[in-house]
Each structure stands twice: as structure tokens, then as C-alpha cells.
Design a protein around this motif. Structure first.
Motif, PDB file in Angstrom:
ATOM      1  N   HIS A 148       0.852  -1.192   0.000  1.00  0.00           N
ATOM      2  CA  HIS A 148       0.000   0.000   0.000  1.00  0.00           C
ATOM      3  C   HIS A 148       0.894   1.252   0.000  1.00  0.00           C
ATOM      4  N   TYR A 185      -4.462  -1.644   4.181  1.00  0.00           N
ATOM      5  CA  TYR A 185      -5.550  -1.387   3.236  1.00  0.00           C
ATOM      6  C   TYR A 185      -6.876  -1.088   3.929  1.00  0.00           C
ATOM      7  N   ASP A 235      -8.961   2.047   3.010  1.00  0.00           N
ATOM      8  CA  ASP A 235      -9.220   2.320   1.597  1.00  0.00           C
ATOM      9  C   ASP A 235     -10.705   2.222   1.279  1.00  0.00           C
TER      10      ASP A 235
END
Length: 384
Positions: A256, A313, A316
Motif C-alpha cells: 500500500h 488497506y 481504503d
């Protein structure tokens, strides 16, 4: 009429097989997969003595969360106790010996489904109905036997061996190698159990080499990995591994943007790790998945299958879709692997089946065979 070839002593067959150096090595002989004699040696010398992974610690977050398994024919409960510690106990009632809990779940206490003897989360006996008439009965005599349980980088291991080396010590070199991935920073989002019609070692070896990816996984991940970018170094005493550089078209396998722990090629590098005897971990900067294998006879393997995303993540906007995409991809990969590994088992059971030479991309398979022999016969000295 062709007569079937006599089955050799499987331990002798493996010893002869692993006595050659890697440059001349062959796949393991059929006898080590298909005979009850070799399975019993594995149960006695490996599964009764080594550490076995039951899954991830983040799946057991609250007091009373539990998971069960069978290790070397012994039923085991692993749970989070009221103090927040992970504990493992025999999953057998001390009264008439029924198994207690099954599968995974949450409970305030452990209640026997046969006569309702009830145990606390520390294994002590809380209550036993209609036992006051037996003058020899004393509740304090009936705690569930405790089994060694340790957590390492978010993984939960148990062993039946009171003298086994601690997990953290045994895997210290692996921990150093993958420090930048921070395996504690991954959350399990799915867990399943399966039984496939193949030997556990066939599936373990299938995981340990990526030589098969372009063919077996042509419909899924085969095109994302190049044989020339696979690195298969010599293994270690407690594990082997190889690495693949993933194509950046699979975004969820990449580090990421917020991940500052990994640099350069590491940001797209996947580790495929085999922790002996039977924990297989695919670790990418973005997600992980694993198989924890236990034999169910020579011809079947019980699989604990789980995985999820890196917490990098989690914030996100696409995190939920990433998880759905990951699970769909892995389900398809498993279908392909099941087909391949069940074909291998059927083939190795055929009369006249003979092992061929190994590719340089199958170095982990060679190391695995050396490990098996060294555990079954401690006098064996592994080859380089």
C-alpha cells in the motif's frame, strides 16, 4: 498380465531417495505417500512432536472464542480465557470421555453434550450434575489437561510435545527475513475447512513450488508470475521458502502507498513459506492466505484454509471490494490446485509409478524430503 511391483519399506525408500545431492535429486517415492506404515511414522515422529498451527490469533479476540482440531488423533480445544490469554486443552470430558466442543465459535463455558459436566475457560470443572452420591468424587480432580500453546506473529500453534523448542526460537530466522511485512498487521477475514482426496505431502509440495503455476493456474494467477523471476534458495531446519515478483496488475498484492517498511522490489515480492511440518503461508505486501494441513489417512488431507488483507488497506474506499476479489481469486486457485493434487495422488498409486528428477524450481521439495527423513530417523544427516 503385469504384476504389481512389490511395495518397498517406505522409510528405506525415502532414505535412499534423500541420499542424493540436490543436483541429482528426484521426487519422493510413491511409498511415502500411499502406505499406512509411513503415515504412522509421520504421526509418531512429526505430528506428535512438532508444532501445529490452528490458525490466526485475531480470530480468537474475545474471552470464550474457541477453535477445535485433531492433532495426531488427539482432540484439542484452543480458546481465549477470561484473562485474555490463549490456552489449549484436551477436548475430552473427564467423565465418560465425550468430545466437548466442535468447530469454531464462542462460549461462556465448556459444557459436555453428554451429561452436562461444565468446565470454566481455565479448564477447571465448574459443575457436575448428580454426582453428590459418589463419595470419591472431587471437582478439583477433574480439570481438563492443558496442552502447550504459543502465539508467534499472529499465528497460534499447539504441540503435544512438552520438550518442543519454543516457536519464536525455532522461527527466529524467518521472523528476521520477513520483518518488513509485519505479519501481525494482517487480519483474517475468512476461514474454512476442507478435505481433499490426496496425501497431505502432495498438497504441501504443490504449495512449495511455483513451477506448476503457468500450467495448473493458467486460468487465474499463472500469467502474473514468471518462472525466471522465481527464487528458490536452500531451506532452513524449520522452514523453507521461495519468492516471486508479482505483476503490479494485481494491485492487492502490492505494498500500500502508506507502507514505508518495504522498498524497491520488496513492494511487489511474494513469499511462499512452508513452516514445517504443515503450515503453508502465501505472504504478499497486500494480503495473505494459508493452509494448515493434517493427514486424514494416506489418501486424504484435512485443510484449515484462511486469509485476509494487510491492515494497511483497511481505510481504503476499495477495501471491501479488495477482500471480495481476493476471496473469489483464492477460491478459483483452490479449485485448480485440488484438481492437480488429486491427479498426482491417483497417479502415484498406479503400478509402475516412478519419481522423476526435480527442477531447480523445486528446491523446497528437496528440503522438505530431507526434513521428513531427519525427523523420522534422527541419525540421518541432511544433504546440501
Amino acid at each position: 498380465m503385469t504384476l504389481a511391483k512389490p511395495i518397498a519399506n517406505p522409510i528405506d525408500a525415502l532414505r535412499a531417495n534423500v541420499s542424493a545431492p540436490f543436483e541429482q535429486a528426484r521426487a519422493m517415492p510413491p511409498e511415502v505417500y500411499k502406505t499406512d506404515a509411513f503415515l504412522q511414522a509421520e504421526i509418531e515422529h512429526i505430528f506428535r512432536k512438532e508444532w501445529f498451527c490452528v490458525g490466526r490469533a485475531d480470530a480468537l479476540t474475545k474471552p470464550g472464542d474457541y477453535v477445535t482440531c485433531e492433532l495426531a488423533e488427539q482432540p484439542v480445544i484452543v480458546l481465549r480465557d477470561r484473562e485474555g490469554d490463549l490456552k489449549a486443552f484436551s477436548n475430552v470430558c473427564r467423565h465418560r470421555m465425550s468430545t466437548l466442543l466442535h468447530g469454531r465459535g464462542h462460549t461462556k463455558s465448556i459444557v459436555c453434550p453428554y451429561h452436562a459436566w461444565t468446565y470454566n475457560l481455565d479448564g477447571s470443572l465448574r459443575g457436575a450434575p448428580a454426582m453428590s452420591g459418589n463419595s470419591g468424587f472431587c471437582k478439583s480432580d477433574y480439570a481438563l489437561p492443558e496442552i502447550r500453546c504459543e502465539e508467534w506473529l499472529g499465528w497460534v500453534f499447539i504441540t503435544l510435545n512438552p520438550e518442543a523448542e519454543p516457536v519464536a526460537s525455532r522461527l527466529s530466522e524467518l521472523e528476521r527475513m520477513i520483518a518488513g511485512y509485519d505479519m501481525t498487521n494482517y487480519t483474517e477475514t475468512f476461514f474454512e475447512e476442507h478435505v481433499w482426496d490426496t496425501n497431505w505431502k502432495v498438497l504441501a509440495e504443490n504449495f512449495m513450488e511455483s513451477y506448476h503455476l503457468p500450467v495448473c493456474h493458467a486460468g487465474t494467477i499463472g500469467g502474473l508470475s514468471k518462472l525466471e523471476e522465481m527464487v528458490c534458495p536452500p531451506g532452513h531446519d524449520a522452514f523453507n521458502y521461495h519468492t516471486i515478483l508479482k505483476d503490479d496488475s494485481l494491485r492487492i498484492a502490492m505494498a500500500h502507498p502508506s507502507n514505508t517498511r518495504l522498498a524497491s522490489e520488496e513492494r511487489r515480492m511474494t513469499y511462499l513459506i512452508a513452516v514445517y511440518p504443515s503450515l503453508m503461508i502465501t505472504l504478499t505486501p497486500g494480503y495473505f492466505w494459508y493452509l494448515s494441513l493434517h493427514p486424514q489417512g494416506p489418501s486424504q488431507v484435512r485443510i484449515r484454509f484462511g486469509g485476509g488483507m494487510s491492515n494497511d488497506y483497511a481505510g481504503d474506499a476499495e477495501a471491501e471490494q479488495n477482500l471480495a476479489d481476493l476471496k473469489a481469486l483464492l477460491d478459483d486457485v483452490n479449485i485448480e490446485d485440488r484438481g492437480c493434487t488429486e491427479k498426482v495422488y491417483r497417479g502415484l498409486c498406479a503400478d509402475g509409478a516412478e519419481p522423476g528428477h526435480l527442477s531447480h524450481l523445486e528446491r523446497p521439495n528437496f528440503d522438505f524430503a530431507q526434513y521428513l527423513m531427519s525427523r523420522i530417523d534422527p541419525s540421518f544427516e541432511p544433504k546440501l
